[in-house]
Design a protein around this motif. Structure first.
Motif, PDB file in Angstrom:
ATOM      1  N   ASN A  93       0.822  -1.209   0.000  1.00  0.00           N
ATOM      2  CA  ASN A  93       0.000   0.000   0.000  1.00  0.00           C
ATOM      3  C   ASN A  93       0.855   1.258   0.000  1.00  0.00           C
ATOM      4  O   ASN A  93       0.589   2.209  -0.735  1.00  0.00           O
ATOM      5  CB  ASN A  93      -0.925   0.005   1.225  1.00  0.00           C
ATOM      6  CG  ASN A  93      -2.076  -0.964   1.088  1.00  0.00           C
ATOM      7  OD1 ASN A  93      -2.584  -1.200  -0.007  1.00  0.00           O
ATOM      8  ND2 ASN A  93      -2.509  -1.534   2.203  1.00  0.00           N
ATOM      9  N   LYS A  97       0.940   4.091  -2.994  1.00  0.00           N
ATOM     10  CA  LYS A  97       0.580   5.480  -2.666  1.00  0.00           C
ATOM     11  C   LYS A  97       1.713   6.430  -2.978  1.00  0.00           C
ATOM     12  O   LYS A  97       1.514   7.521  -3.520  1.00  0.00           O
ATOM     13  CB  LYS A  97       0.198   5.558  -1.193  1.00  0.00           C
ATOM     14  CG  LYS A  97      -0.392   6.900  -0.783  1.00  0.00           C
ATOM     15  CD  LYS A  97      -0.896   6.857   0.648  1.00  0.00           C
ATOM     16  CE  LYS A  97      -1.568   8.161   1.035  1.00  0.00           C
ATOM     17  NZ  LYS A  97      -2.098   8.111   2.432  1.00  0.00           N
ATOM     18  N   ARG A 102      -2.386   7.403  -6.405  1.00  0.00           N
ATOM     19  CA  ARG A 102      -3.771   7.003  -6.674  1.00  0.00           C
ATOM     20  C   ARG A 102      -3.874   5.510  -6.440  1.00  0.00           C
ATOM     21  O   ARG A 102      -2.858   4.835  -6.237  1.00  0.00           O
ATOM     22  CB  ARG A 102      -4.177   7.327  -8.109  1.00  0.00           C
ATOM     23  CG  ARG A 102      -3.329   6.619  -9.161  1.00  0.00           C
ATOM     24  CD  ARG A 102      -3.876   6.793 -10.554  1.00  0.00           C
ATOM     25  NE  ARG A 102      -3.005   6.188 -11.554  1.00  0.00           N
ATOM     26  CZ  ARG A 102      -2.979   4.890 -11.857  1.00  0.00           C
ATOM     27  NH1 ARG A 102      -3.807   4.047 -11.221  1.00  0.00           N
ATOM     28  NH2 ARG A 102      -2.174   4.422 -12.789  1.00  0.00           N
ATOM     29  N   ARG A 103      -5.089   4.979  -6.471  1.00  0.00           N
ATOM     30  CA  ARG A 103      -5.250   3.540  -6.306  1.00  0.00           C
ATOM     31  C   ARG A 103      -4.869   2.820  -7.594  1.00  0.00           C
ATOM     32  O   ARG A 103      -5.109   3.314  -8.700  1.00  0.00           O
ATOM     33  CB  ARG A 103      -6.699   3.210  -5.927  1.00  0.00           C
ATOM     34  CG  ARG A 103      -7.124   3.799  -4.605  1.00  0.00           C
ATOM     35  CD  ARG A 103      -8.586   3.527  -4.340  1.00  0.00           C
ATOM     36  NE  ARG A 103      -8.805   2.147  -3.883  1.00  0.00           N
ATOM     37  CZ  ARG A 103     -10.006   1.581  -3.775  1.00  0.00           C
ATOM     38  NH1 ARG A 103     -11.094   2.260  -4.127  1.00  0.00           N
ATOM     39  NH2 ARG A 103     -10.113   0.348  -3.337  1.00  0.00           N
ATOM     40  N   VAL A 105      -5.514  -0.003 -10.198  1.00  0.00           N
ATOM     41  CA  VAL A 105      -6.764  -0.646 -10.618  1.00  0.00           C
ATOM     42  C   VAL A 105      -6.484  -2.021 -11.236  1.00  0.00           C
ATOM     43  O   VAL A 105      -5.701  -2.133 -12.183  1.00  0.00           O
ATOM     44  CB  VAL A 105      -7.530   0.227 -11.628  1.00  0.00           C
ATOM     45  CG1 VAL A 105      -8.845  -0.455 -12.020  1.00  0.00           C
ATOM     46  CG2 VAL A 105      -7.785   1.613 -11.045  1.00  0.00           C
ATOM     47  N   TYR A 138      -6.291  -4.891   0.148  1.00  0.00           N
ATOM     48  CA  TYR A 138      -5.294  -3.843   0.015  1.00  0.00           C
ATOM     49  C   TYR A 138      -5.975  -2.491  -0.201  1.00  0.00           C
ATOM     50  O   TYR A 138      -6.702  -2.295  -1.178  1.00  0.00           O
ATOM     51  CB  TYR A 138      -4.346  -4.146  -1.145  1.00  0.00           C
ATOM     52  CG  TYR A 138      -3.437  -5.325  -0.902  1.00  0.00           C
ATOM     53  CD1 TYR A 138      -2.071  -5.151  -0.722  1.00  0.00           C
ATOM     54  CD2 TYR A 138      -3.927  -6.635  -0.847  1.00  0.00           C
ATOM     55  CE1 TYR A 138      -1.218  -6.232  -0.496  1.00  0.00           C
ATOM     56  CE2 TYR A 138      -3.093  -7.716  -0.622  1.00  0.00           C
ATOM     57  CZ  TYR A 138      -1.748  -7.510  -0.440  1.00  0.00           C
ATOM     58  OH  TYR A 138      -0.920  -8.579  -0.222  1.00  0.00           O
ATOM     59  N   ARG A 139      -5.719  -1.564   0.684  1.00  0.00           N
ATOM     60  CA  ARG A 139      -6.378  -0.256   0.653  1.00  0.00           C
ATOM     61  C   ARG A 139      -6.106   0.512  -0.634  1.00  0.00           C
ATOM     62  O   ARG A 139      -6.971   1.225  -1.151  1.00  0.00           O
ATOM     63  CB  ARG A 139      -5.903   0.570   1.857  1.00  0.00           C
ATOM     64  CG  ARG A 139      -6.570   1.924   2.004  1.00  0.00           C
ATOM     65  CD  ARG A 139      -6.019   2.677   3.201  1.00  0.00           C
ATOM     66  NE  ARG A 139      -4.593   2.995   3.022  1.00  0.00           N
ATOM     67  CZ  ARG A 139      -3.612   2.402   3.686  1.00  0.00           C
ATOM     68  NH1 ARG A 139      -3.897   1.453   4.571  1.00  0.00           N
ATOM     69  NH2 ARG A 139      -2.341   2.734   3.478  1.00  0.00           N
ATOM     70  N   GLU A 140      -4.905   0.372  -1.178  1.00  0.00           N
ATOM     71  CA  GLU A 140      -4.519   1.141  -2.365  1.00  0.00           C
ATOM     72  C   GLU A 140      -4.783   0.402  -3.676  1.00  0.00           C
ATOM     73  O   GLU A 140      -4.310   0.830  -4.723  1.00  0.00           O
ATOM     74  CB  GLU A 140      -3.041   1.525  -2.274  1.00  0.00           C
ATOM     75  CG  GLU A 140      -2.708   2.428  -1.099  1.00  0.00           C
ATOM     76  CD  GLU A 140      -3.467   3.753  -1.140  1.00  0.00           C
ATOM     77  OE1 GLU A 140      -3.695   4.259  -2.262  1.00  0.00           O
ATOM     78  OE2 GLU A 140      -3.821   4.273  -0.065  1.00  0.00           O
ATOM     79  N   LEU A 141      -5.546  -0.688  -3.606  1.00  0.00           N
ATOM     80  CA  LEU A 141      -5.939  -1.411  -4.816  1.00  0.00           C
ATOM     81  C   LEU A 141      -7.447  -1.297  -5.018  1.00  0.00           C
ATOM     82  O   LEU A 141      -8.226  -1.506  -4.086  1.00  0.00           O
ATOM     83  CB  LEU A 141      -5.562  -2.896  -4.712  1.00  0.00           C
ATOM     84  CG  LEU A 141      -4.086  -3.278  -4.792  1.00  0.00           C
ATOM     85  CD1 LEU A 141      -3.930  -4.773  -4.599  1.00  0.00           C
ATOM     86  CD2 LEU A 141      -3.479  -2.846  -6.113  1.00  0.00           C
ATOM     87  N   LYS A 142      -7.843  -0.981  -6.224  1.00  0.00           N
ATOM     88  CA  LYS A 142      -9.251  -1.058  -6.605  1.00  0.00           C
ATOM     89  C   LYS A 142      -9.408  -2.335  -7.413  1.00  0.00           C
ATOM     90  O   LYS A 142      -8.811  -2.481  -8.485  1.00  0.00           O
ATOM     91  CB  LYS A 142      -9.677   0.139  -7.444  1.00  0.00           C
ATOM     92  CG  LYS A 142     -11.128   0.036  -7.923  1.00  0.00           C
ATOM     93  CD  LYS A 142     -11.504   1.176  -8.844  1.00  0.00           C
ATOM     94  CE  LYS A 142     -12.944   0.998  -9.361  1.00  0.00           C
ATOM     95  NZ  LYS A 142     -13.332   2.075 -10.315  1.00  0.00           N
TER      96      LYS A 142
END
Length: 247
Positions: A93, A97, A102-103, A105, A138-142
């Motif tokens: 993460n 970041k 940004r996330r 994708v 994972y917070r930073e993954l969409k």
């Protein structure tokens, strides 16, 4: 230390192996003789049929135990080694970041007629696999999981709509090399739809893939059985966050 080895069965270096296969013949003494003959032609000598079970009226499943005389030189074995560090979710993460701001994708699914979502779900779903949380954790993954039986045009369209950084495809069905044909179709479609410098990372996985076939299949990475979400996440960070930081 010797790097030349032979199979182990009952005692060290005895060369004993066990193989299984199905013949399209009804179970009988003749069928068992045919299984033994096939095993001998495969190089097992002696070859002993230790199990034979009818598979319906027209097929028989066999297990054969026998000795082979081949040696394996470990120095000549070629494999695809992991060339990136394994990261914890917190480390992944932070790297995303810091590099992308940004996330990241990810779009995934099973293409063609493949309805086996166990593999893709193990990687994407928050429940994960082998004690590791899936990429949804994972917070930073969409993560966009399209599920089963996704057509290649649908996959390309959704990847474009989501501005995907990476596309993950799982293939379990392998009859008539369906997994290879589907993967080649998928990679060709993405190359036709994207400029070379804008194409998402293409990743394919399944139990019958060969990791060394990535270039031949037109994808960036092949993962096989036993792959964990952490390995996939670490690879994504290695390829995409590093690229983003360098841009």
């Amino acid at each position: 230390m010797s790097h030349v080895v032979r199979p182990y069965g009952d005692t060290t270096g005895d060369g004993m192996v066990q193989v299984s296969f199905t013949l399209p013949v009804p179970h009988s003494k003749v069928a068992e003789g045919a299984a033994a003959q096939l095993a001998k032609k495969m190089g097992l000598d002696p070859a002993l049929v230790v199990h034979a079970k009818p598979m319906g009226p027209d097929f028989t499943f066999f297990v054969v135990y026998g000795r082979v005389h081949h040696l394996v030189n470990l120095d000549e074995v070629e494999v695809v080694e992991r060339d990136y560090p394994l990261l914890t979710p917190k480390e992944a993460n932070a790297a995303i970041k810091r590099a992308l701001r940004r996330r990241l994708v990810v779009v995934g699914g099973c293409i063609g007629t493949d309805a086996h979502t166990v593999g893709i779900d193990a990687i994407l779903n928050i429940k994960g696999f082998a004690g590791e949380k899936g990429l949804e954790y994972y917070r930073e993954l969409k993560v966009v999981n399209l599920g089963a039986q996704v057509s290649v045009p649908q996959l390309v369209e959704r990847a474009r709509a989501e501005k995907a950084d990476a596309v993950l495809v799982s293939q379990v069905v392998t009859q008539r090399d369906a997994h290879l044909l589907n993967t080649r179709e998928m990679s060709a479609a993405f190359r036709e739809s994207y400029p070379s410098d804008r194409r998402p990372l293409l990743i394919v996985g399944g139990p019958r893939f060969d990791e060394a076939m990535a270039a031949e299949l037109g994808v960036d990475r092949v993962f096989t059985r036993g792959t964990t979400p952490g390995e996939v996440a670490s690879y994504l960070v290695h390829r995409l966050a590093t690229k983003g930081a360098a841009a």
